[in-house]
Design a protein around this motif. Structure first.
Motif, PDB file in Angstrom:
ATOM      1  N   LEU A 253      46.476  44.253  51.413  1.00 13.70           N
ATOM      2  CA  LEU A 253      47.864  43.818  51.575  1.00 13.70           C
ATOM      3  C   LEU A 253      48.642  43.752  50.261  1.00 13.70           C
ATOM      4  O   LEU A 253      49.843  43.547  50.263  1.00 13.70           O
ATOM      5  CB  LEU A 253      47.902  42.417  52.211  1.00 13.70           C
ATOM      6  CG  LEU A 253      47.571  42.332  53.686  1.00 13.70           C
ATOM      7  CD1 LEU A 253      47.537  40.875  54.123  1.00 13.70           C
ATOM      8  CD2 LEU A 253      48.620  43.093  54.499  1.00 13.70           C
ATOM      9  N   GLY A 254      47.933  43.850  49.132  1.00 11.61           N
ATOM     10  CA  GLY A 254      48.611  43.715  47.836  1.00 11.61           C
ATOM     11  C   GLY A 254      48.951  42.279  47.510  1.00 11.61           C
ATOM     12  O   GLY A 254      49.946  41.994  46.833  1.00 11.61           O
ATOM     13  N   SER A 255      48.105  41.355  47.967  1.00 11.95           N
ATOM     14  CA  SER A 255      48.373  39.928  47.727  1.00 11.95           C
ATOM     15  C   SER A 255      48.033  39.498  46.309  1.00 11.95           C
ATOM     16  O   SER A 255      48.415  38.415  45.882  1.00 11.95           O
ATOM     17  CB  SER A 255      47.526  39.072  48.681  1.00 11.95           C
ATOM     18  OG  SER A 255      47.543  39.623  49.975  1.00 11.95           O
ATOM     19  N   CYS A 256      47.288  40.342  45.601  1.00  8.81           N
ATOM     20  CA  CYS A 256      46.908  40.020  44.226  1.00  8.81           C
ATOM     21  C   CYS A 256      46.520  41.313  43.527  1.00  8.81           C
ATOM     22  O   CYS A 256      46.257  42.319  44.184  1.00  8.81           O
ATOM     23  CB  CYS A 256      45.714  39.057  44.205  1.00  8.81           C
ATOM     24  SG  CYS A 256      44.229  39.725  44.968  1.00  8.81           S
ATOM     25  N   ARG A 257      46.498  41.254  42.181  1.00  2.52           N
ATOM     26  CA  ARG A 257      46.009  42.406  41.428  1.00  2.52           C
ATOM     27  C   ARG A 257      44.728  42.087  40.681  1.00  2.52           C
ATOM     28  O   ARG A 257      44.170  42.935  39.983  1.00  2.52           O
ATOM     29  CB  ARG A 257      47.083  42.879  40.434  1.00  2.52           C
ATOM     30  CG  ARG A 257      48.316  43.404  41.143  1.00  2.52           C
ATOM     31  CD  ARG A 257      49.255  44.146  40.196  1.00  2.52           C
ATOM     32  NE  ARG A 257      50.555  44.270  40.819  1.00  2.52           N
ATOM     33  CZ  ARG A 257      51.695  43.963  40.228  1.00  2.52           C
ATOM     34  NH1 ARG A 257      51.711  43.519  38.981  1.00  2.52           N
ATOM     35  NH2 ARG A 257      52.825  44.107  40.873  1.00  2.52           N
ATOM     36  N   PHE A 278      33.170  45.831  45.559  1.00  2.77           N
ATOM     37  CA  PHE A 278      34.364  46.308  46.266  1.00  2.77           C
ATOM     38  C   PHE A 278      35.555  46.407  45.310  1.00  2.77           C
ATOM     39  O   PHE A 278      36.289  47.407  45.301  1.00  2.77           O
ATOM     40  CB  PHE A 278      34.672  45.357  47.432  1.00  2.77           C
ATOM     41  CG  PHE A 278      35.998  45.596  48.073  1.00  2.77           C
ATOM     42  CD1 PHE A 278      36.204  46.685  48.918  1.00  2.77           C
ATOM     43  CD2 PHE A 278      37.068  44.741  47.824  1.00  2.77           C
ATOM     44  CE1 PHE A 278      37.446  46.909  49.497  1.00  2.77           C
ATOM     45  CE2 PHE A 278      38.303  44.952  48.400  1.00  2.77           C
ATOM     46  CZ  PHE A 278      38.492  46.041  49.243  1.00  2.77           C
ATOM     47  N   CYS A 279      35.734  45.373  44.492  1.00  6.70           N
ATOM     48  CA  CYS A 279      36.875  45.370  43.564  1.00  6.70           C
ATOM     49  C   CYS A 279      36.739  46.474  42.516  1.00  6.70           C
ATOM     50  O   CYS A 279      37.730  47.086  42.118  1.00  6.70           O
ATOM     51  CB  CYS A 279      37.010  44.008  42.889  1.00  6.70           C
ATOM     52  SG  CYS A 279      37.610  42.730  44.018  1.00  6.70           S
ATOM     53  N   ILE A 284      40.360  46.749  40.985  1.00  6.97           N
ATOM     54  CA  ILE A 284      40.877  45.384  40.872  1.00  6.97           C
ATOM     55  C   ILE A 284      39.942  44.638  39.916  1.00  6.97           C
ATOM     56  O   ILE A 284      38.772  44.418  40.255  1.00  6.97           O
ATOM     57  CB  ILE A 284      40.864  44.665  42.254  1.00  6.97           C
ATOM     58  CG1 ILE A 284      41.755  45.385  43.260  1.00  6.97           C
ATOM     59  CG2 ILE A 284      41.227  43.189  42.139  1.00  6.97           C
ATOM     60  CD1 ILE A 284      43.241  45.180  43.069  1.00  6.97           C
ATOM     61  N   PRO A 285      40.408  44.270  38.715  1.00  5.67           N
ATOM     62  CA  PRO A 285      39.515  43.551  37.803  1.00  5.67           C
ATOM     63  C   PRO A 285      39.174  42.162  38.352  1.00  5.67           C
ATOM     64  O   PRO A 285      39.987  41.556  39.057  1.00  5.67           O
ATOM     65  CB  PRO A 285      40.318  43.429  36.506  1.00  5.67           C
ATOM     66  CG  PRO A 285      41.641  44.038  36.747  1.00  5.67           C
ATOM     67  CD  PRO A 285      41.737  44.514  38.156  1.00  5.67           C
ATOM     68  N   VAL A 286      37.989  41.683  38.029  1.00  6.23           N
ATOM     69  CA  VAL A 286      37.597  40.337  38.437  1.00  6.23           C
ATOM     70  C   VAL A 286      37.168  39.539  37.199  1.00  6.23           C
ATOM     71  O   VAL A 286      36.911  40.100  36.146  1.00  6.23           O
ATOM     72  CB  VAL A 286      36.438  40.352  39.472  1.00  6.23           C
ATOM     73  CG1 VAL A 286      36.825  41.128  40.711  1.00  6.23           C
ATOM     74  CG2 VAL A 286      35.141  40.897  38.874  1.00  6.23           C
ATOM     75  N   TRP A 287      37.155  38.230  37.359  1.00  5.40           N
ATOM     76  CA  TRP A 287      36.606  37.351  36.316  1.00  5.40           C
ATOM     77  C   TRP A 287      35.936  36.168  36.994  1.00  5.40           C
ATOM     78  O   TRP A 287      36.165  35.913  38.173  1.00  5.40           O
ATOM     79  CB  TRP A 287      37.694  36.909  35.331  1.00  5.40           C
ATOM     80  CG  TRP A 287      38.891  36.246  35.938  1.00  5.40           C
ATOM     81  CD1 TRP A 287      39.963  36.867  36.507  1.00  5.40           C
ATOM     82  CD2 TRP A 287      39.141  34.840  36.046  1.00  5.40           C
ATOM     83  NE1 TRP A 287      40.869  35.932  36.955  1.00  5.40           N
ATOM     84  CE2 TRP A 287      40.389  34.678  36.675  1.00  5.40           C
ATOM     85  CE3 TRP A 287      38.435  33.700  35.650  1.00  5.40           C
ATOM     86  CZ2 TRP A 287      40.947  33.431  36.946  1.00  5.40           C
ATOM     87  CZ3 TRP A 287      38.991  32.461  35.904  1.00  5.40           C
ATOM     88  CH2 TRP A 287      40.239  32.334  36.542  1.00  5.40           C
ATOM     89  N   PHE A 310      33.571  42.649  35.540  1.00  6.77           N
ATOM     90  CA  PHE A 310      34.057  41.377  34.975  1.00  6.77           C
ATOM     91  C   PHE A 310      34.687  41.693  33.626  1.00  6.77           C
ATOM     92  O   PHE A 310      34.106  41.446  32.577  1.00  6.77           O
ATOM     93  CB  PHE A 310      32.917  40.353  34.862  1.00  6.77           C
ATOM     94  CG  PHE A 310      32.583  39.702  36.176  1.00  6.77           C
ATOM     95  CD1 PHE A 310      33.159  38.492  36.536  1.00  6.77           C
ATOM     96  CD2 PHE A 310      31.714  40.314  37.068  1.00  6.77           C
ATOM     97  CE1 PHE A 310      32.875  37.896  37.767  1.00  6.77           C
ATOM     98  CE2 PHE A 310      31.422  39.732  38.301  1.00  6.77           C
ATOM     99  CZ  PHE A 310      32.006  38.512  38.646  1.00  6.77           C
ATOM    100  N   THR A 311      35.884  42.261  33.674  1.00  8.64           N
ATOM    101  CA  THR A 311      36.496  42.778  32.454  1.00  8.64           C
ATOM    102  C   THR A 311      37.458  41.784  31.804  1.00  8.64           C
ATOM    103  O   THR A 311      37.993  42.051  30.731  1.00  8.64           O
ATOM    104  CB  THR A 311      37.256  44.079  32.755  1.00  8.64           C
ATOM    105  OG1 THR A 311      38.105  43.839  33.881  1.00  8.64           O
ATOM    106  CG2 THR A 311      36.294  45.211  33.084  1.00  8.64           C
TER     107      THR A 311
END
Ligand SMILES: O=C(O)CCC(=O)c1ccccc1C(=O)O
Ligand SMILES: [Mg+2]
Length: 368
Positions: A253-257, A278-279, A284-287, A310-311
């Motif tokens: 949905l594009g609710s977050c980047r 998946f990200c 989609i970067p994650v932390w 985890f960038t």
């Protein structure tokens, strides 16, 4: 996996400094430490990160204790699991209660990795040996926040997160930006806004924030998509991502980047890794988020944060950020803003038995 017994410890420790969000101030931290022992005497550790009251999610230390004692341990006693990834399917026969599930599931991952003589990082597919560390400022006033940021920057932290809400956002963000023009700075709202605040949030676009975390309601995905389409600053979701499907829906949905992954919030390492994978595929970067936790959970976070997507520096700070003395040996250390991923078996940290004993307020053993 041949489990011989499980011991639960409820522990309690004061924080060095109270930690405030607009929802709650935490001064004393209770947690459950889960110790799983196998027939060879190997011990795996997990930590339940729920708080004493349900201000961040609906779980509490007591609901988690009840769920683990009366449901998840009996499920494990009745079933055979061959790998920690089996635990996720087993526990998911029962709804919700993610932090309770994660406390036990993470202990099984540690135990399994130790049995294989492998670091948890390696077992999960970690690819880096050093991870950059960020810190969260939870001070009540702007003056204290600025003092704390100065200290944290001196000790080398790579990224700073502040807590914001409509009552103080522009004032704090503009003041901190003025003092620290190049700081990698982000703001976490813990759902302090509604869509009516869109102009306030758009005004924050001027301050070059790395992201705004969870501006809207804790279980919303739709309105965040509307907001993200109007903001230049990336939105990061924390509270809204509780399951793998939530992550998929939010990305679609594009609710977050950006997504904040907390092992406890999503119910364990298995789902945390699945969201990560998946990200990665979706760019989609994650932390890795934090929960004012003790060393056991910090150690699990470090292993998870060694995965390739985890960038962005996470909320994994040193034990000494919160504790006079943590329950692991060594404590989690940050050197020039970097944490070294342990190479020893499992989480790669021992338990400080003396300290654990000192802070334990209740313990119970379950034999298999
Ligand atoms: O330093 C940490 O452990 C993270 C601090 C933090 O931001 C936080 C602490 C408790 C509950 C929720 C959050 C959050 O990320 O929203
Ligand atoms: Mg958050």
């Amino acid at each position: 996996m041949k489990i011989k017994g499980i011991k639960l410890y409820i522990i309690s420790m004061p924080l060095k400094l109270p930690f405030s969000t607009h929802l709650e101030t935490v001064s004393d931290r209770e947690s459950i430490i889960v110790e799983v022992t196998d027939v060879d005497g190997v011990k795996g550790y997990g930590e339940v990160v729920a708080f004493s009251s349900p201000w961040y999610t609906e779980e509490t230390v007591q609901t988690c204790y009840h769920m683990i004692r009366d449901f998840f341990i009996p499920l494990l006693q009745k079933s055979e699991i061959h790998h920690p990834s089996d635990a996720n399917a087993l526990f998911n026969k029962l709804k919700g209660n993610h932090m309770a599930k994660a406390g036990l599931e993470t202990a099984l991952w540690d135990l399994y990795a130790k049995g294989e003589g492998m670091s948890l990082s390696k077992l999960l597919g970690g690819t880096v040996s050093k991870i950059p560390s960020g810190v969260v400022v939870g001070a009540k006033t702007l003056k204290e926040s600025i003092e704390q940021i100065e200290q944290y920057l001196q000790s080398g932290y790579k990224r700073v997160k502040i807590k914001i809400g409509p009552e103080n956002d522009l004032q704090i963000v503009s003041e901190i930006r003025k003092r620290f023009p190049d700081l990698m700075l982000m703001a976490d709202a813990n759902s302090a806004y509604t869509l009516k605040d869109i102009n306030r949030l758009r005004a924050l676009d001027e301050y070059n924030l790395l992201m705004i975390e969870q501006p809207l309601q804790h279980d919303d995905i739709i309105n965040h998509a509307k907001l993200q389409s109007q903001l230049r600053t990336p939105i990061c979701l924390d509270e809204s991502i509780v399951t793998f499907d939530d992550a998929q829906n939010a990305v679609e949905l594009g609710s977050c980047r950006i997504i904040n992954i907390k092992i406890g919030r999503v119910g364990g390492l298995q789902t945390a890794k699945k969201i990560h994978d998946f990200c990665l595929e979706k760019d989609i970067p994650v932390w890795c988020g934090g929960m004012l936790e003790f060393g056991v959970s910090r150690a699990h976070n470090i292993a998870l944060a060694s995965l390739p997507n985890f960038t962005i520096p996470g909320d994994i700070s040193a034990s000494s950020r919160y504790w006079e003395e943590d329950i692991t040996l060594p404590e989690v250390e940050v050197t020039d803003g970097i944490i070294s991923v342990p190479v020893g078996p499992g989480i790669g940290f021992e338990i400080n038995e003396k300290r654990l004993k000192e802070v334990t307020i209740k313990e119970e053993v379950f034999l298999f």
